[in-house]
Design an enzyme around this catalytic site. Structure first.
Site, PDB file in Angstrom:
ATOM      1  CB  SER A   1      16.304 -51.820  13.877  1.00  0.00           C
ATOM      2  OG  SER A   1      17.360 -51.315  14.652  1.00  0.00           O
TER       3      SER A   1
ATOM      4  CD  GLU B   1      21.360 -52.651  17.823  1.00  0.00           C
ATOM      5  OE1 GLU B   1      21.612 -53.835  18.050  1.00  0.00           O
ATOM      6  OE2 GLU B   1      22.124 -51.740  18.153  1.00  0.00           O
TER       7      GLU B   1
ATOM      8  CE1 TYR C   1      14.524 -54.250  18.652  1.00  0.00           C
ATOM      9  CE2 TYR C   1      16.632 -53.543  17.752  1.00  0.00           C
ATOM     10  CZ  TYR C   1      15.274 -53.380  17.883  1.00  0.00           C
ATOM     11  OH  TYR C   1      14.655 -52.329  17.225  1.00  0.00           O
TER      12      TYR C   1
HETATM   13  P1  NAP Z   1       8.917 -48.447  22.118  1.00  0.00           P
HETATM   14  O1  NAP Z   1       8.681 -47.045  22.593  1.00  0.00           O
HETATM   15  O2  NAP Z   1       9.745 -49.359  22.936  1.00  0.00           O
HETATM   16  O3  NAP Z   1       7.470 -49.133  21.893  1.00  0.00           O
HETATM   17  C1  NAP Z   1       7.341 -50.507  21.711  1.00  0.00           C
HETATM   18  C2  NAP Z   1       5.864 -50.840  21.566  1.00  0.00           C
HETATM   19  O4  NAP Z   1       5.749 -52.251  21.310  1.00  0.00           O
HETATM   20  C3  NAP Z   1       5.017 -50.525  22.798  1.00  0.00           C
HETATM   21  O5  NAP Z   1       3.827 -49.906  22.383  1.00  0.00           O
HETATM   22  C4  NAP Z   1       4.716 -51.909  23.356  1.00  0.00           C
HETATM   23  O6  NAP Z   1       3.473 -51.990  24.016  1.00  0.00           O
HETATM   24  C5  NAP Z   1       4.655 -52.718  22.068  1.00  0.00           C
HETATM   25  N1  NAP Z   1       4.729 -54.160  22.301  1.00  0.00           N
HETATM   26  C6  NAP Z   1       5.659 -54.844  23.027  1.00  0.00           C
HETATM   27  N2  NAP Z   1       5.360 -56.150  23.044  1.00  0.00           N
HETATM   28  C7  NAP Z   1       4.219 -56.303  22.319  1.00  0.00           C
HETATM   29  C8  NAP Z   1       3.399 -57.417  21.991  1.00  0.00           C
HETATM   30  N3  NAP Z   1       3.670 -58.653  22.413  1.00  0.00           N
HETATM   31  N4  NAP Z   1       2.300 -57.210  21.232  1.00  0.00           N
HETATM   32  C9  NAP Z   1       1.993 -55.956  20.810  1.00  0.00           C
HETATM   33  N5  NAP Z   1       2.711 -54.865  21.090  1.00  0.00           N
HETATM   34  C10 NAP Z   1       3.824 -55.038  21.846  1.00  0.00           C
HETATM   35  O7  NAP Z   1       9.550 -48.429  20.647  1.00  0.00           O
HETATM   36  P2  NAP Z   1       9.722 -47.204  19.612  1.00  0.00           P
HETATM   37  O8  NAP Z   1      10.979 -46.493  19.934  1.00  0.00           O
HETATM   38  O9  NAP Z   1       8.444 -46.481  19.497  1.00  0.00           O
HETATM   39  O10 NAP Z   1      10.020 -48.018  18.276  1.00  0.00           O
HETATM   40  C11 NAP Z   1       8.957 -48.447  17.431  1.00  0.00           C
HETATM   41  C12 NAP Z   1       9.449 -49.602  16.575  1.00  0.00           C
HETATM   42  O11 NAP Z   1      10.549 -49.183  15.780  1.00  0.00           O
HETATM   43  C13 NAP Z   1       9.954 -50.811  17.347  1.00  0.00           C
HETATM   44  O12 NAP Z   1       9.632 -51.963  16.598  1.00  0.00           O
HETATM   45  C14 NAP Z   1      11.454 -50.617  17.384  1.00  0.00           C
HETATM   46  O13 NAP Z   1      12.097 -51.865  17.529  1.00  0.00           O
HETATM   47  C15 NAP Z   1      11.678 -50.003  16.028  1.00  0.00           C
HETATM   48  N6  NAP Z   1      12.837 -49.125  15.885  1.00  0.00           N
HETATM   49  C16 NAP Z   1      12.997 -48.076  16.748  1.00  0.00           C
HETATM   50  C17 NAP Z   1      14.056 -47.214  16.582  1.00  0.00           C
HETATM   51  C18 NAP Z   1      14.252 -46.027  17.503  1.00  0.00           C
HETATM   52  O14 NAP Z   1      15.359 -45.469  17.505  1.00  0.00           O
HETATM   53  N7  NAP Z   1      13.230 -45.610  18.255  1.00  0.00           N
HETATM   54  C19 NAP Z   1      14.970 -47.410  15.523  1.00  0.00           C
HETATM   55  C20 NAP Z   1      14.772 -48.482  14.671  1.00  0.00           C
HETATM   56  C21 NAP Z   1      13.691 -49.334  14.840  1.00  0.00           C
HETATM   57  P3  NAP Z   1       3.304 -51.976  25.642  1.00  0.00           P
HETATM   58  O15 NAP Z   1       3.166 -50.527  26.019  1.00  0.00           O
HETATM   59  O16 NAP Z   1       2.048 -52.747  25.851  1.00  0.00           O
HETATM   60  O17 NAP Z   1       4.520 -52.624  26.225  1.00  0.00           O
HETATM   61  O1  G4F Z   2      19.901 -45.809  23.573  1.00  0.00           O
HETATM   62  P1  G4F Z   2      20.319 -47.196  23.380  1.00  0.00           P
HETATM   63  O2  G4F Z   2      19.854 -48.197  24.381  1.00  0.00           O
HETATM   64  O3  G4F Z   2      19.869 -47.579  21.900  1.00  0.00           O
HETATM   65  P2  G4F Z   2      20.350 -48.720  20.870  1.00  0.00           P
HETATM   66  O4  G4F Z   2      20.910 -49.896  21.567  1.00  0.00           O
HETATM   67  O5  G4F Z   2      21.185 -48.074  19.829  1.00  0.00           O
HETATM   68  O6  G4F Z   2      18.950 -49.190  20.253  1.00  0.00           O
HETATM   69  C1  G4F Z   2      17.960 -48.240  19.845  1.00  0.00           C
HETATM   70  O7  G4F Z   2      18.175 -47.912  18.494  1.00  0.00           O
HETATM   71  C2  G4F Z   2      18.022 -49.012  17.569  1.00  0.00           C
HETATM   72  C3  G4F Z   2      18.319 -48.465  16.173  1.00  0.00           C
HETATM   73  O8  G4F Z   2      19.691 -48.535  15.915  1.00  0.00           O
HETATM   74  C4  G4F Z   2      16.606 -49.526  17.698  1.00  0.00           C
HETATM   75  F1  G4F Z   2      16.397 -50.513  16.785  1.00  0.00           F
HETATM   76  C5  G4F Z   2      16.368 -50.029  19.105  1.00  0.00           C
HETATM   77  O9  G4F Z   2      15.019 -50.472  19.237  1.00  0.00           O
HETATM   78  C6  G4F Z   2      16.589 -48.865  20.072  1.00  0.00           C
HETATM   79  O10 G4F Z   2      15.583 -47.899  19.852  1.00  0.00           O
HETATM   80  O11 G4F Z   2      21.924 -47.285  23.345  1.00  0.00           O
HETATM   81  C7  G4F Z   2      22.681 -46.479  22.470  1.00  0.00           C
HETATM   82  C8  G4F Z   2      24.155 -46.629  22.807  1.00  0.00           C
HETATM   83  C9  G4F Z   2      24.642 -48.071  22.911  1.00  0.00           C
HETATM   84  O12 G4F Z   2      25.873 -48.207  22.222  1.00  0.00           O
HETATM   85  C10 G4F Z   2      24.878 -48.298  24.396  1.00  0.00           C
HETATM   86  O13 G4F Z   2      25.927 -49.229  24.706  1.00  0.00           O
HETATM   87  O14 G4F Z   2      24.387 -46.050  24.096  1.00  0.00           O
HETATM   88  C11 G4F Z   2      25.262 -46.899  24.821  1.00  0.00           C
HETATM   89  N1  G4F Z   2      25.065 -46.663  26.252  1.00  0.00           N
HETATM   90  C12 G4F Z   2      26.029 -46.197  27.094  1.00  0.00           C
HETATM   91  N2  G4F Z   2      25.541 -46.124  28.334  1.00  0.00           N
HETATM   92  C13 G4F Z   2      23.952 -46.873  26.953  1.00  0.00           C
HETATM   93  C14 G4F Z   2      24.249 -46.528  28.272  1.00  0.00           C
HETATM   94  N3  G4F Z   2      22.727 -47.309  26.576  1.00  0.00           N
HETATM   95  C15 G4F Z   2      21.769 -47.389  27.541  1.00  0.00           C
HETATM   96  N4  G4F Z   2      20.534 -47.776  27.175  1.00  0.00           N
HETATM   97  N5  G4F Z   2      22.029 -47.073  28.859  1.00  0.00           N
HETATM   98  C16 G4F Z   2      23.254 -46.647  29.281  1.00  0.00           C
HETATM   99  O15 G4F Z   2      23.466 -46.378  30.467  1.00  0.00           O
END
Ligand code: NAP
Ligand code: G4F
Length: 322
Positions: A123, A125, A147
């Site tokens: 990520s 992050e 995280y």
């Molecule tokens: P998400 O929608 O939050 O999905 C997370 C998944 O992880 C869910 O299927 C959840 O299953 C599963 N999980 C949680 N705890 C678990 C456990 N103990 N054992 C097995 N599975 C478990 O996340 P996403 O947005 O699809 O992201 C996919 C991956 O990419 C994650 O690793 C996230 O950290 C990473 N990532 C995401 C972004 C982004 O912007 N979306 C960016 C960078 C990296 P349940 O339904 O059972 O809870």
């Molecule tokens: O949408 P967010 O919660 O995503 P964040 O923290 O960037 O994390 C996501 O992206 C990561 C990749 O860079 C992934 F690894 C991670 O698993 C996840 O998918 O927040 C985005 C931004 C933050 O700066 C937060 O402070 O939005 C700002 N924000 C402002 N108001 C808010 C809110 N975020 C959330 N969730 N809710 C608010 O009300």
């Protein structure tokens, strides 16, 4: 026919990746946890060709069994506690799932079959308090949340298993990617859903945290294609996956409210409860390596992404009564 095993199958990326791999002719297993996972029926309805296997990233034996039962050519580890604010409240669970879960899956591969190719969902992050802009594969990490710290462990243990055991193990350092399937807790979907509800008279205001934070937002459907491409190369390498453009939360707010002809200033308030103990102020990725070596680039613009999410939430909210 190749076989893939995906953890995090009930999440946003897991579903898009499963659909993509099925369209390429893969046999796709999704790993699902819990004795009656509430997302299972919806998953099976949306992706009828998915095959499910039980397992949990917290349980080493279940991962070894999942790998033995499914016999995959490729494992995509997308499972994680992925919501950054939750990681301060449940830091140990986040470390165990998002960090040590990677080690457990790598161990399952090392024990069962070292020829399996492994993708780790790293990520942006991990860049946290960024040392340079834009962020590339060479940018040092400075995570700002439990995280981010857990993901950094997952990233380096993936590098280590590649270097120690010769496993084809790679990380995609993905910047934020969104879609109509994004969880409602993340800021983009929180905004698009609120805009739809306000437009339809179901909600009066939208409470947000830091409106100045900037993110490199792309479309999840684009990003899962990069994950697959990363496992098809001659050499295992890590890649930044991003659009190369950044926007503030306020930009997203303005674009989303503008889409339905509303003035955001009448509806949006800030609430300290959504501020974070340590914020990641600015993320913008340099995707040039992925473009050059994978032939991958993001195809969905920021404006198209916002429009897609708002339109999907309008359709969803029109179908739902409350
Ligand atoms: P998400 O929608 O939050 O999905 C997370 C998944 O992880 C869910 O299927 C959840 O299953 C599963 N999980 C949680 N705890 C678990 C456990 N103990 N054992 C097995 N599975 C478990 O996340 P996403 O947005 O699809 O992201 C996919 C991956 O990419 C994650 O690793 C996230 O950290 C990473 N990532 C995401 C972004 C982004 O912007 N979306 C960016 C960078 C990296 P349940 O339904 O059972 O809870
Ligand atoms: O949408 P967010 O919660 O995503 P964040 O923290 O960037 O994390 C996501 O992206 C990561 C990749 O860079 C992934 F690894 C991670 O698993 C996840 O998918 O927040 C985005 C931004 C933050 O700066 C937060 O402070 O939005 C700002 N924000 C402002 N108001 C808010 C809110 N975020 C959330 N969730 N809710 C608010 O009300």
């Amino acid at each position: 026919m190749k076989t893939a095993l995906i953890t995090g199958i009930t999440g946003q990326d897991g579903m898009y990746l499963a659909e993509h791999l099925l369209s390429l002719g893969y046999r796709v297993y999704g790993m699902i946890r819990g004795q009656a996972n509430p997302k299972r029926p919806q998953l099976e309805r949306i992706i009828p060709n998915i095959e499910l296997v039980e397992g949990d990233l917290l349980d080493q034996g279940s991962l070894i069994a999942a790998v033995e039962i499914t016999g995959p050519d490729e494992v995509y580890n997308l499972g994680a506690i992925s919501f950054v604010p939750l990681s301060w409240k449940q830091a140990e669970l986040t470390a165990d799932t998002t960090g040590l879960g990677v080690l457990r899956m790598l161990e399952a591969i090392r024990i069962v079959n070292k020829n399996i190719r492994f993708y780790q969902a790293s990520s942006s992050e991990m860049f946290g308090k960024v040392r340079e802009t834009p962020q590339s594969e060479q940018t040092p990490f400075h995570p700002r949340s439990p995280y981010g710290v857990a993901k950094t462990y997952g990233h380096y243990i993936t590098v280590n298993y590649r270097e120690s055991y010769g496993i084809y193990a790679v990380s995609g350092i993905c910047f934020n990617h969104e879609s109509p399937r994004r969880g409602l807790e993340f800021v983009t979907r929180k905004i698009s859903n609120a805009v739809a509800r306000i437009k339809l008279g179901k909600q009066r205001e939208l409470l947000l945290g830091n409106l100045d934070a900037k993110r490199d937002w792309g479309f999840a459907g684009d990003y899962v294609k990069a994950m697959h491409l990363m496992l098809q190369q001659d050499e295992p390498e890590d890649y930044v996956i991003a659009t190369g453009k950044t926007h503030s939360v306020l930009d997203f707010v303005q674009q989303a409210f503008g889409r339905v002809g509303l003035d955001w200033r009448e509806y949006v308030r800030t609430d300290p409860k959504f501020m974070r103990p340590a914020e990641v102020e600015l993320l913008v990725g340099d995707p040039s390596k992925a473009e050059r070596k994978l032939g991958w680039r993001a195809t969905t613009s920021f404006e198209e992404l916002v429009a897609m999410m708002v339109e999907a939430d309008l359709a969803l909210e029109r179908r739902q009564r409350d």
